[in-house]
Design a protein around this motif. Structure first.
Motif, PDB file in Angstrom:
ATOM      1  N   ASP A  24     -31.489  22.192   6.757  1.00 52.71           N
ATOM      2  CA  ASP A  24     -31.825  23.557   6.344  1.00 52.71           C
ATOM      3  C   ASP A  24     -31.553  23.767   4.856  1.00 52.71           C
ATOM      4  O   ASP A  24     -32.331  24.433   4.163  1.00 52.71           O
ATOM      5  N   ARG A  25     -30.435  23.217   4.346  1.00 50.17           N
ATOM      6  CA  ARG A  25     -30.128  23.339   2.908  1.00 50.17           C
ATOM      7  C   ARG A  25     -31.226  22.674   2.088  1.00 50.17           C
ATOM      8  O   ARG A  25     -31.700  23.220   1.099  1.00 50.17           O
ATOM      9  N   LEU A  26     -31.606  21.471   2.480  1.00 49.05           N
ATOM     10  CA  LEU A  26     -32.651  20.746   1.755  1.00 49.05           C
ATOM     11  C   LEU A  26     -33.970  21.504   1.795  1.00 49.05           C
ATOM     12  O   LEU A  26     -34.671  21.610   0.783  1.00 49.05           O
ATOM     13  N   LYS A  27     -34.313  22.033   2.962  1.00 51.29           N
ATOM     14  CA  LYS A  27     -35.567  22.787   3.099  1.00 51.29           C
ATOM     15  C   LYS A  27     -35.576  24.010   2.189  1.00 51.29           C
ATOM     16  O   LYS A  27     -36.575  24.305   1.516  1.00 51.29           O
ATOM     17  N   LYS A  28     -34.464  24.703   2.136  1.00 53.09           N
ATOM     18  CA  LYS A  28     -34.374  25.899   1.303  1.00 53.09           C
ATOM     19  C   LYS A  28     -34.506  25.555  -0.179  1.00 53.09           C
ATOM     20  O   LYS A  28     -35.158  26.279  -0.945  1.00 53.09           O
ATOM     21  N   LEU A  29     -33.908  24.448  -0.586  1.00 57.22           N
ATOM     22  CA  LEU A  29     -33.891  24.085  -2.002  1.00 57.22           C
ATOM     23  C   LEU A  29     -35.158  23.373  -2.461  1.00 57.22           C
ATOM     24  O   LEU A  29     -35.544  23.489  -3.631  1.00 57.22           O
ATOM     25  N   THR A  30     -35.810  22.624  -1.575  1.00 57.37           N
ATOM     26  CA  THR A  30     -36.907  21.745  -2.004  1.00 57.37           C
ATOM     27  C   THR A  30     -38.201  21.935  -1.228  1.00 57.37           C
ATOM     28  O   THR A  30     -39.213  21.338  -1.594  1.00 57.37           O
ATOM     29  N   GLY A  31     -38.168  22.687  -0.134  1.00 64.21           N
ATOM     30  CA  GLY A  31     -39.355  22.830   0.693  1.00 64.21           C
ATOM     31  C   GLY A  31     -39.527  21.728   1.718  1.00 64.21           C
ATOM     32  O   GLY A  31     -40.518  21.696   2.440  1.00 64.21           O
ATOM     33  N   SER A  32     -38.554  20.812   1.808  1.00 73.50           N
ATOM     34  CA  SER A  32     -38.618  19.683   2.737  1.00 73.50           C
ATOM     35  C   SER A  32     -37.225  19.390   3.267  1.00 73.50           C
ATOM     36  O   SER A  32     -36.220  19.668   2.590  1.00 73.50           O
ATOM     37  N   ILE A  33     -37.145  18.813   4.456  1.00 76.62           N
ATOM     38  CA  ILE A  33     -35.841  18.429   5.004  1.00 76.62           C
ATOM     39  C   ILE A  33     -35.350  17.115   4.411  1.00 76.62           C
ATOM     40  O   ILE A  33     -34.279  16.629   4.775  1.00 76.62           O
ATOM     41  N   GLY A  34     -36.109  16.552   3.476  1.00 78.97           N
ATOM     42  CA  GLY A  34     -35.725  15.277   2.869  1.00 78.97           C
ATOM     43  C   GLY A  34     -36.422  14.116   3.560  1.00 78.97           C
ATOM     44  O   GLY A  34     -36.870  14.225   4.698  1.00 78.97           O
ATOM     45  N   THR A  35     -36.516  13.015   2.864  1.00 84.11           N
ATOM     46  CA  THR A  35     -37.284  11.889   3.399  1.00 84.11           C
ATOM     47  C   THR A  35     -36.501  10.990   4.344  1.00 84.11           C
ATOM     48  O   THR A  35     -37.093  10.268   5.145  1.00 84.11           O
ATOM     49  N   TRP A  36     -35.156  11.024   4.282  1.00 78.70           N
ATOM     50  CA  TRP A  36     -34.358  10.101   5.083  1.00 78.70           C
ATOM     51  C   TRP A  36     -33.118  10.801   5.635  1.00 78.70           C
ATOM     52  O   TRP A  36     -32.640  11.777   5.060  1.00 78.70           O
ATOM     53  N   PHE A  37     -32.590  10.242   6.718  1.00 79.60           N
ATOM     54  CA  PHE A  37     -31.292  10.665   7.254  1.00 79.60           C
ATOM     55  C   PHE A  37     -30.386   9.444   7.337  1.00 79.60           C
ATOM     56  O   PHE A  37     -30.807   8.377   7.787  1.00 79.60           O
ATOM     57  N   ARG A  38     -29.132   9.627   6.899  1.00 77.07           N
ATOM     58  CA  ARG A  38     -28.113   8.585   7.079  1.00 77.07           C
ATOM     59  C   ARG A  38     -26.882   9.231   7.712  1.00 77.07           C
ATOM     60  O   ARG A  38     -26.417  10.275   7.244  1.00 77.07           O
ATOM     61  N   PRO A  39     -26.322   8.635   8.756  1.00 75.03           N
ATOM     62  CA  PRO A  39     -25.129   9.212   9.376  1.00 75.03           C
ATOM     63  C   PRO A  39     -23.930   9.142   8.441  1.00 75.03           C
ATOM     64  O   PRO A  39     -23.850   8.254   7.584  1.00 75.03           O
ATOM     65  N   SER A  40     -23.024  10.086   8.595  1.00 73.82           N
ATOM     66  CA  SER A  40     -21.822  10.097   7.758  1.00 73.82           C
ATOM     67  C   SER A  40     -20.730   9.256   8.401  1.00 73.82           C
ATOM     68  O   SER A  40     -20.554   9.237   9.618  1.00 73.82           O
ATOM     69  N   ARG A  41     -20.030   8.524   7.526  1.00 72.61           N
ATOM     70  CA  ARG A  41     -18.874   7.699   7.912  1.00 72.61           C
ATOM     71  C   ARG A  41     -19.219   6.627   8.957  1.00 72.61           C
ATOM     72  O   ARG A  41     -18.409   6.288   9.818  1.00 72.61           O
ATOM     73  N   ALA A  42     -20.425   6.091   8.856  1.00 66.72           N
ATOM     74  CA  ALA A  42     -20.838   5.000   9.755  1.00 66.72           C
ATOM     75  C   ALA A  42     -22.059   4.327   9.160  1.00 66.72           C
ATOM     76  O   ALA A  42     -22.946   5.008   8.642  1.00 66.72           O
ATOM     77  N   PRO A  43     -22.126   3.003   9.230  1.00 68.64           N
ATOM     78  CA  PRO A  43     -23.317   2.317   8.710  1.00 68.64           C
ATOM     79  C   PRO A  43     -24.539   2.502   9.589  1.00 68.64           C
ATOM     80  O   PRO A  43     -25.668   2.419   9.113  1.00 68.64           O
ATOM     81  N   ARG A  44     -24.319   2.732  10.898  1.00 71.10           N
ATOM     82  CA  ARG A  44     -25.417   2.938  11.831  1.00 71.10           C
ATOM     83  C   ARG A  44     -25.141   4.173  12.685  1.00 71.10           C
ATOM     84  O   ARG A  44     -23.984   4.543  12.905  1.00 71.10           O
ATOM     85  N   ALA A  45     -26.198   4.792  13.154  1.00 72.95           N
ATOM     86  CA  ALA A  45     -26.059   5.950  14.029  1.00 72.95           C
ATOM     87  C   ALA A  45     -25.870   5.499  15.479  1.00 72.95           C
ATOM     88  O   ALA A  45     -26.452   4.495  15.915  1.00 72.95           O
TER      89      ALA A  45
END
Length: 256
Positions: free
Chosen positions: A152-173
């Motif tokens: 939601d933050r990315l959408k508000k600032l840029t018009g998009s949810i962003g091109t990629w997702f990476r999990p936090s504190r883990a190399p894999r989801a």
């Protein structure tokens, strides 16, 4: 690392940060500074940033790109001092390199201008959860909120949810987090095959050795904003990549 090595790395990082901090204050030729009121207003709002894409034949969790092309992706966890972030982006651009920034939502809340700075430099911008907590250990509702709040933050600032997702504190989801990311609009989870370990503050020389010792065609490298060692290491990393004929590109360019 020896004491002289550490002093050299810190001096290099300080120089890059100083350059980034001074650049906006430079006067135009002739020494005249145009008043803010005289600057032309933008004619239109910036175009919306690119949205996530599904890449046929590419796994849901991506550790690296094709091994058949001399391209690599330097990815940065977006959090920390924005002056360090700007210094790293400027250094990458000086070498003609493009990177991928996975931004933390609370960082975007504090420094919303950084979203557009990343995109205006030709870099990828993605989602690294809202609070950068251990998402794989969260219950479903909390993990979903971490992904969607940052989206939601990315959408508000840029018009998009962003091109990629990476999990936090883990190399894999985990399987749950990968499913929640897909439901939020991210067909792929971005992992990596080279960990710079810059967040352990091992010194610039150690960061450089770790990256250059493991990187190869198609590699995705995990690095971080917020660490002076990373600032000091980046010029040597980029120079050696150039020497090897490895092009640092966005993850979109690497995979696409």
């Amino acid at each position: 690392m020896t004491a002289p090595d550490r002093r050299t790395a810190l001096r290099a990082g300080t120089g890059l940060l100083a350059g980034a901090a001074l650049t906006p204050a430079c006067s135009p030729p002739g020494g005249a500074v145009r008043p803010a009121a005289a600057r032309p207003a933008p004619h239109s709002s910036p175009a919306a940033a690119p949205a996530p894409r599904r890449y046929p034949g590419v796994p849901d969790q991506i550790p690296h790109g094709p091994r058949t092309r001399p391209r690599v992706a330097l990815t940065f966890h977006g959090q920390g001092d924005p002056a360090i972030a700007r210094a790293l982006l400027t250094e990458a651009e000086r070498h003609g390199a493009h990177v991928t920034v996975l931004a933390v939502g609370t960082w975007l809340d504090e420094h919303p201008e950084m979203a557009r700075r990343v995109l205006d430099g030709g870099h990828d911008l993605g989602n690294h959860t809202q609070r950068h907590l251990g998402i794989n250990a969260m219950p479903e509702a909390e993990a979903r909120a971490e992904i969607t709040a940052c989206a939601d933050r990315l959408k508000k600032l840029t018009g998009s949810i962003g091109t990629w997702f990476r999990p936090s504190r883990a190399p894999r989801a985990s399987a749950l987090v990968a499913r929640l990311a897909a439901e939020a609009g991210y067909p792929h989870v971005l992992s990596y095959d080279v960990d710079s370990l810059d967040f352990t503050a091992p010194g610039a020389a150690a960061v450089t050795r770790k990256v250059l010792g493991e990187i190869r065609d198609g590699s995705v490298v995990s690095m971080h904003f917020g660490y002076h060692d990373t600032v000091a290491a980046l010029p040597a990393v980029l120079e050696e990549l150039d020497r090897r004929g490895l092009h640092a590109v966005t993850t979109t360019e690497l995979i696409g």
